[in-house]
Design an enzyme around this catalytic site. Sequence first.
Site, mmCIF file in Angstrom:
data_model
loop_
_atom_site.group_PDB
_atom_site.id
_atom_site.type_symbol
_atom_site.label_atom_id
_atom_site.label_comp_id
_atom_site.label_asym_id
_atom_site.label_seq_id
_atom_site.Cartn_x
_atom_site.Cartn_y
_atom_site.Cartn_z
ATOM 1 N N GLY A 185 5.725 -5.902 -8.413
ATOM 2 C CA GLY A 185 5.706 -6.969 -7.431
ATOM 3 C C GLY A 185 4.444 -6.926 -6.590
ATOM 4 O O GLY A 185 3.480 -6.214 -6.892
ATOM 5 N N ALA A 186 4.446 -7.682 -5.518
ATOM 6 C CA ALA A 186 3.317 -7.719 -4.583
ATOM 7 C C ALA A 186 3.855 -7.454 -3.183
ATOM 8 O O ALA A 186 4.804 -8.120 -2.747
ATOM 9 C CB ALA A 186 2.621 -9.077 -4.630
ATOM 10 N N LYS A 219 1.501 -7.404 -13.824
ATOM 11 C CA LYS A 219 1.293 -7.742 -12.414
ATOM 12 C C LYS A 219 1.492 -9.243 -12.329
ATOM 13 O O LYS A 219 0.567 -10.029 -12.564
ATOM 14 C CB LYS A 219 -0.106 -7.335 -11.956
ATOM 15 C CG LYS A 219 -0.372 -7.558 -10.477
ATOM 16 C CD LYS A 219 0.398 -6.577 -9.602
ATOM 17 C CE LYS A 219 0.029 -6.754 -8.124
ATOM 18 N NZ LYS A 219 0.746 -5.809 -7.245
ATOM 19 N N GLY A 245 0.773 -1.233 0.000
ATOM 20 C CA GLY A 245 0.000 0.000 0.000
ATOM 21 C C GLY A 245 0.800 1.275 0.000
ATOM 22 O O GLY A 245 0.297 2.326 0.420
ATOM 23 N N VAL A 246 2.043 1.226 -0.480
ATOM 24 C CA VAL A 246 2.871 2.438 -0.479
ATOM 25 C C VAL A 246 2.838 3.174 -1.825
ATOM 26 O O VAL A 246 3.487 4.211 -1.964
ATOM 27 C CB VAL A 246 4.345 2.120 -0.107
ATOM 28 C CG1 VAL A 246 4.441 1.611 1.311
ATOM 29 C CG2 VAL A 246 4.970 1.142 -1.093
ATOM 30 N N LEU A 251 0.704 3.063 -8.541
ATOM 31 C CA LEU A 251 0.783 4.435 -9.031
ATOM 32 C C LEU A 251 2.153 4.702 -9.648
ATOM 33 O O LEU A 251 2.260 5.281 -10.736
ATOM 34 C CB LEU A 251 0.517 5.402 -7.888
ATOM 35 C CG LEU A 251 0.653 6.890 -8.213
ATOM 36 C CD1 LEU A 251 -0.349 7.314 -9.267
ATOM 37 C CD2 LEU A 251 0.491 7.726 -6.939
ATOM 38 N N ARG A 290 4.360 10.164 -1.415
ATOM 39 C CA ARG A 290 3.988 10.948 -0.225
ATOM 40 C C ARG A 290 2.625 10.476 0.285
ATOM 41 O O ARG A 290 1.595 11.042 -0.051
ATOM 42 C CB ARG A 290 3.992 12.428 -0.554
ATOM 43 C CG ARG A 290 5.394 12.943 -0.878
ATOM 44 C CD ARG A 290 5.381 14.434 -1.133
ATOM 45 N NE ARG A 290 6.702 14.908 -1.504
ATOM 46 C CZ ARG A 290 7.473 15.682 -0.732
ATOM 47 N NH1 ARG A 290 7.046 16.062 0.464
ATOM 48 N NH2 ARG A 290 8.659 16.081 -1.158
#
Length: 227
Positions: free
Chosen positions: A117-118, A37, A12-13, A17, A177
């Site tokens: 990656g995952a 993916k 989730g970083v 995106l 960010r």
Amino acid sequence: MIGCFVTGTDTGVGKTLASCALLHALGRHHARVVGMKAVAAGAEPDGHGGWANEDTLALRAASTLAVPAAWDNPVLLADPLSPHIAAQRAGVEVTLPPILSAYHQLAAQSDAVVVEGAGGWRVPLSDSLSIADLAVALQLPVVLVVGLRLGCLNHALLTADAIRASGLPLAGWICSRMDPHMLAPEDNLATLRRALGSLGAPLLADLPHQVRPDPRTASVQLPQEWQ
């Protein structure tokens, strides 16, 4: 053919995106760019009677080349869990050959491939396989996405050390960010630029916090050899 493997300091970083921003940047220099993916955990209806992962759909939207689903997402697991647990619940085992075969199909058809990656670098895919093992098998330079929040310095430097220990080049890093309320973000960013820069990994992009992130607007400085 240009290729890179995108990993992150955690789940989730902003890997998707960042991967999409890389695809858009590569698309300004190359006609045929495609995202992959390799292993996706978490599926939803795709609107066409099938199933897809939201990260995979985002990568497809940022790609200029349409390919079979079996190529850009060879492993799709239903549950949004760590891949090895999702695979166990599905009664399957994640192995390298189908993923490598799909990647080679993409590489043969495209000018540039961005493999996402995952989770983080050491996330397990099975009892004997991890994301790091997959990246090593693909032999791609790595782009590290750092979620800018409290604790990111330790996470980023540990991950960078692990990537370098695997023998793969750390081609660069992307700042994401995540926390708009983080104290001293610029000081943390400066620390990371010095520390990762000393390892030969330049900052490729600084992605701002947005309610609705748009990878098309990201300013990405691609390595010269990728242009």
